[in-house]
Design an enzyme around this catalytic site. Sequence first.
Site, PDB file in Angstrom:
ATOM      1  N   CYS A 106      -0.977   3.768  -6.428  1.00  0.00           N
ATOM      2  CA  CYS A 106      -1.855   3.157  -5.433  1.00  0.00           C
ATOM      3  C   CYS A 106      -2.077   1.727  -5.908  1.00  0.00           C
ATOM      4  O   CYS A 106      -2.326   1.500  -7.104  1.00  0.00           O
ATOM      5  CB  CYS A 106      -3.183   3.910  -5.372  1.00  0.00           C
ATOM      6  SG  CYS A 106      -4.495   3.035  -4.501  1.00  0.00           S
ATOM      7  N   CYS A 154       0.867  -1.173   0.000  1.00  0.00           N
ATOM      8  CA  CYS A 154       0.000   0.000   0.000  1.00  0.00           C
ATOM      9  C   CYS A 154       0.906   1.226   0.000  1.00  0.00           C
ATOM     10  O   CYS A 154       1.725   1.383   0.917  1.00  0.00           O
ATOM     11  CB  CYS A 154      -0.856  -0.042   1.264  1.00  0.00           C
ATOM     12  SG  CYS A 154      -1.854   1.426   1.546  1.00  0.00           S
TER      13      CYS A 154
END
Length: 273
Positions: free
Chosen positions: A185, A74
């Site tokens: 992302c 992440c």
Amino acid sequence: MTQRACVGVFDSGIGGLSVWREIIRLMPSVSTLYLADQAHLPYGTRSPEEIQNLALGIARFLLSEGVSLIVVACNTASGAALSSLRQALPDTPFVGMEPAIKPAVERTQTGHVGVLATPTTFRGELFQRLMARFRHRVAIHTATCPGLVQRVEDGALDGTEALHHVEACLRPLLTYPIDQLVLGCTHYPFARTLIQEVVGSEVALIDPAPAVARQTKRLLLNHHHPIPSETKPSHRFITTGQKANLRVPLESLLGLQVTVERATWRDGKLQFA
Ligand code: DGL
């Protein structure tokens, strides 16, 4: 002493599966434990302090389940919490992520690079450092896309509504002659087709997941965790949200039919529900 490798991977949701699949592609025999903190999705608008607490709770939980290394799959959590995780758990090897600006800068012909990431990633020190390092070489243009992470979670990636949503987010970027778009992302690789349709085929999309998988392998070997060559690996998937929210995307995105476990947060700690 050597120990069989089990790789822990976590994200706010299913985005980290775009990294998980590269780890499996590179090391098909390695066992994994994936945790999706879907109770707190999205991370991208949370404060760094909040993300640091969540990341530490998750890391402790993964270690208690026997992982030998943790991949922070992440960008948002890496930017906000990687250094505090390394400080709090100095004996644990961590692999983090950052938007892949370096390869984009190396490949651009137009001198214009786009980065699509979450607001917290852009505000973080890690990203600011990347900007300071590369800004003088090329023009770096940033964009966020509120709601795209949830759209990926929901699998709502087809049709005109999805197209208009992503078009509206990327329109400001497309006023520049960008030829590289960094997917900053881990959810975005699952929206690759949609994003490519919006930016056009002449813009290359850059996903750092294969590089993160290679770094995971290097770190496992450096820490003397042999990667088994024959044994059948075990893959566990845990969510802090509803089991179906992880089970359904696992099947639709990766073709995996698995039993999903559930853990819940209590007083900053994760435990099995
Ligand atoms: N997949 C995450 C990232 O790479 C976070 C998305 C979110 O929860 O906002 O940034």
